[in-house]
Write a protein that holds these residues in place. Structure first.
Motif, short mmCIF file in Angstrom:
data_model
loop_
_atom_site.label_atom_id
_atom_site.label_comp_id
_atom_site.label_asym_id
_atom_site.label_seq_id
_atom_site.Cartn_x
_atom_site.Cartn_y
_atom_site.Cartn_z
N ARG A 81 0.82 -1.21 0.00
CA ARG A 81 0.00 0.00 0.00
C ARG A 81 0.85 1.26 0.00
N ILE A 82 1.94 1.22 0.75
CA ILE A 82 2.83 2.38 0.78
C ILE A 82 3.50 2.56 -0.58
N ALA A 83 3.94 1.47 -1.18
CA ALA A 83 4.58 1.56 -2.49
C ALA A 83 3.64 2.16 -3.52
N GLU A 84 2.38 1.74 -3.48
CA GLU A 84 1.40 2.29 -4.42
C GLU A 84 1.16 3.77 -4.17
N ALA A 85 1.12 4.16 -2.89
CA ALA A 85 0.84 5.55 -2.55
C ALA A 85 1.96 6.49 -2.98
N ILE A 86 3.20 6.03 -2.91
CA ILE A 86 4.32 6.92 -3.22
C ILE A 86 4.87 6.71 -4.63
N GLY A 87 4.39 5.68 -5.30
CA GLY A 87 4.84 5.43 -6.66
C GLY A 87 6.25 4.88 -6.74
N THR A 88 6.72 4.25 -5.67
CA THR A 88 8.05 3.65 -5.63
C THR A 88 7.93 2.17 -5.30
N PRO A 89 8.38 1.29 -6.17
CA PRO A 89 8.32 -0.14 -5.86
C PRO A 89 9.13 -0.47 -4.61
N ILE A 90 8.55 -1.25 -3.72
CA ILE A 90 9.27 -1.82 -2.57
C ILE A 90 9.30 -3.31 -2.82
N VAL A 91 10.50 -3.87 -2.96
CA VAL A 91 10.62 -5.24 -3.45
C VAL A 91 11.47 -6.09 -2.51
N VAL A 92 11.29 -7.40 -2.65
CA VAL A 92 12.02 -8.39 -1.87
C VAL A 92 12.93 -9.16 -2.82
N ARG A 93 14.19 -9.28 -2.44
CA ARG A 93 15.10 -10.10 -3.25
C ARG A 93 14.75 -11.57 -3.10
N THR A 94 14.68 -12.27 -4.23
CA THR A 94 14.44 -13.71 -4.23
C THR A 94 15.60 -14.46 -4.85
N ALA A 95 16.66 -13.74 -5.20
CA ALA A 95 17.87 -14.34 -5.76
C ALA A 95 19.06 -13.50 -5.30
N ASP A 96 20.25 -14.06 -5.46
CA ASP A 96 21.45 -13.32 -5.09
C ASP A 96 21.57 -12.04 -5.91
N LEU A 97 22.24 -11.05 -5.32
CA LEU A 97 22.35 -9.73 -5.95
C LEU A 97 23.81 -9.31 -6.03
N ARG A 98 24.18 -8.70 -7.13
CA ARG A 98 25.44 -7.99 -7.25
C ARG A 98 25.22 -6.80 -8.16
N VAL A 99 25.48 -5.61 -7.64
CA VAL A 99 25.31 -4.38 -8.40
C VAL A 99 26.63 -3.61 -8.34
N GLU A 100 27.14 -3.23 -9.48
CA GLU A 100 28.38 -2.46 -9.52
C GLU A 100 28.04 -0.97 -9.39
N THR A 101 28.77 -0.28 -8.51
CA THR A 101 28.63 1.16 -8.35
C THR A 101 30.01 1.79 -8.54
N PRO A 102 30.08 3.10 -8.72
CA PRO A 102 31.38 3.75 -8.90
C PRO A 102 32.34 3.57 -7.72
N HIS A 103 31.82 3.23 -6.55
CA HIS A 103 32.67 3.14 -5.36
C HIS A 103 32.88 1.71 -4.87
N GLY A 104 32.20 0.75 -5.48
CA GLY A 104 32.34 -0.64 -5.06
C GLY A 104 31.05 -1.39 -5.28
N PRO A 105 31.11 -2.72 -5.23
CA PRO A 105 29.91 -3.53 -5.49
C PRO A 105 28.99 -3.63 -4.28
N ILE A 106 27.70 -3.67 -4.55
CA ILE A 106 26.69 -3.99 -3.54
C ILE A 106 26.26 -5.43 -3.79
N THR A 107 26.31 -6.26 -2.75
CA THR A 107 25.92 -7.66 -2.88
C THR A 107 24.90 -8.00 -1.79
N ALA A 108 24.12 -9.03 -2.05
CA ALA A 108 23.13 -9.47 -1.05
C ALA A 108 22.62 -10.85 -1.42
N ASN A 109 22.04 -11.50 -0.44
CA ASN A 109 21.35 -12.78 -0.63
C ASN A 109 19.84 -12.54 -0.62
N PRO A 110 19.07 -13.53 -1.03
CA PRO A 110 17.61 -13.39 -0.94
C PRO A 110 17.17 -13.08 0.50
#
Length: 263
Positions: free
Chosen positions: A32-61
């Protein structure tokens, strides 16, 4: 545990989860909050790796702690005026586990390069107060960046500090200290030792404690002119960023804090 397992199974069955390793967060009223503000709020269901200019962001589900953190996050985001959340221009808020920046575990990470805010659902779960503070601390970093395109430098703020004070080596240098975020009384002008790590952490610590412990901040500011100046500066900064963060907002924040327990 059974409810969590069923929730994760449902998330994994969605097309979104199959496509990109995440699915809409529907626990705790976050949908409901995500719909109200127009920003998706999501749950990771798989491993994550995102490259950024300062270093990688990683996470598990997202795993254990998802239900409780979802309810807490919904409760804390609800205090913000909707225009503030929209002005933050986040493309997603992501819930995960074992969240790390460049290999260092973190409770939350703002990704300025991609306009995403990550939260670890389990880190700090031993303390509801810690998690509440972390939610607002990291959200403020997003506002701080959007305010002027800078996070790690604010000469006007630094000038408020006692003569001769110099910040430390940033929040990264204090991540392993479990006590660094506790309120302390032996650092005039600062609420925690973490606040002394860098100007960005100082500002975020003042803002977050103004949200989660407004009476204590007000009490201390009444006795500490440096801290009082920082409180005033945060209120000015936030109102300039989004006018809805006005005196009425701060009154609502104060009103929701439980009063002293009666003996």
């Amino acid at each position: 545990m059974r409810l969590l397992a069923l929730a994760l199974a449902w998330l994994s069955s969605t097309a979104w989860a199959d496509d990109v390793g995440e699915a809409p967060a529907r626990l705790g009223g976050l949908d409901r909050i995500a719909e109200a503000i127009g920003t998706p709020i999501v749950v990771r269901t798989a491993d994550l790796r995102v490259e950024t200019p300062h270093g990688p962001i990683t996470a598990n589900p997202a795993g254990e702690g998802l239900e409780d953190f979802s309810a807490l996050l919904a409760e804390e985001l609800a205090i913000y005026p909707r225009p503030l959340l929209k002005r933050a221009r986040l493309k997603r808020i992501v819930l995960a586990s074992e969240l790390a920046f460049d290999g260092q575990l973190r409770g939350a990470i703002p990704d300025y390069a991609h306009d995403v805010l990550y939260y670890d659902v389990a880190r700090g779960s031993y303390s509801r107060s810690y998690q509440r503070t972390a939610i607002h601390h990291e959200f403020f970093h997003v506002v701080d960046y959007l305010d002027d395109g800078q996070v790690y430098r604010d000469d006007a703020w630094a000038a408020l500090n006692p003569d001769g004070f110099h910040y430390g080596d940033g929040g990264r240098a204090m991540q392993e200290d479990a006590l660094v975020s506790l309120l302390v009384a032996d650092h005039p002008g600062f609420l925690t030792r973490y606040a002394t790590a860098g100007v960005e952490e100082d500002k975020a610590e003042v803002f977050s404690r103004m949200i989660v412990a407004p009476r204590e901040v007000a009490r201390r500011a009444a006795l500490d002119p440096v801290l009082a100046a920082k409180v005033r500066r945060i209120k000015t900064l936030m109102k300039n960023f989004e006018p809805a963060v006005d005196d009425a907002f701060w009154k609502r924040v104060g009103d929701r804090e439980p009063g002293p327990k009666q003996r």
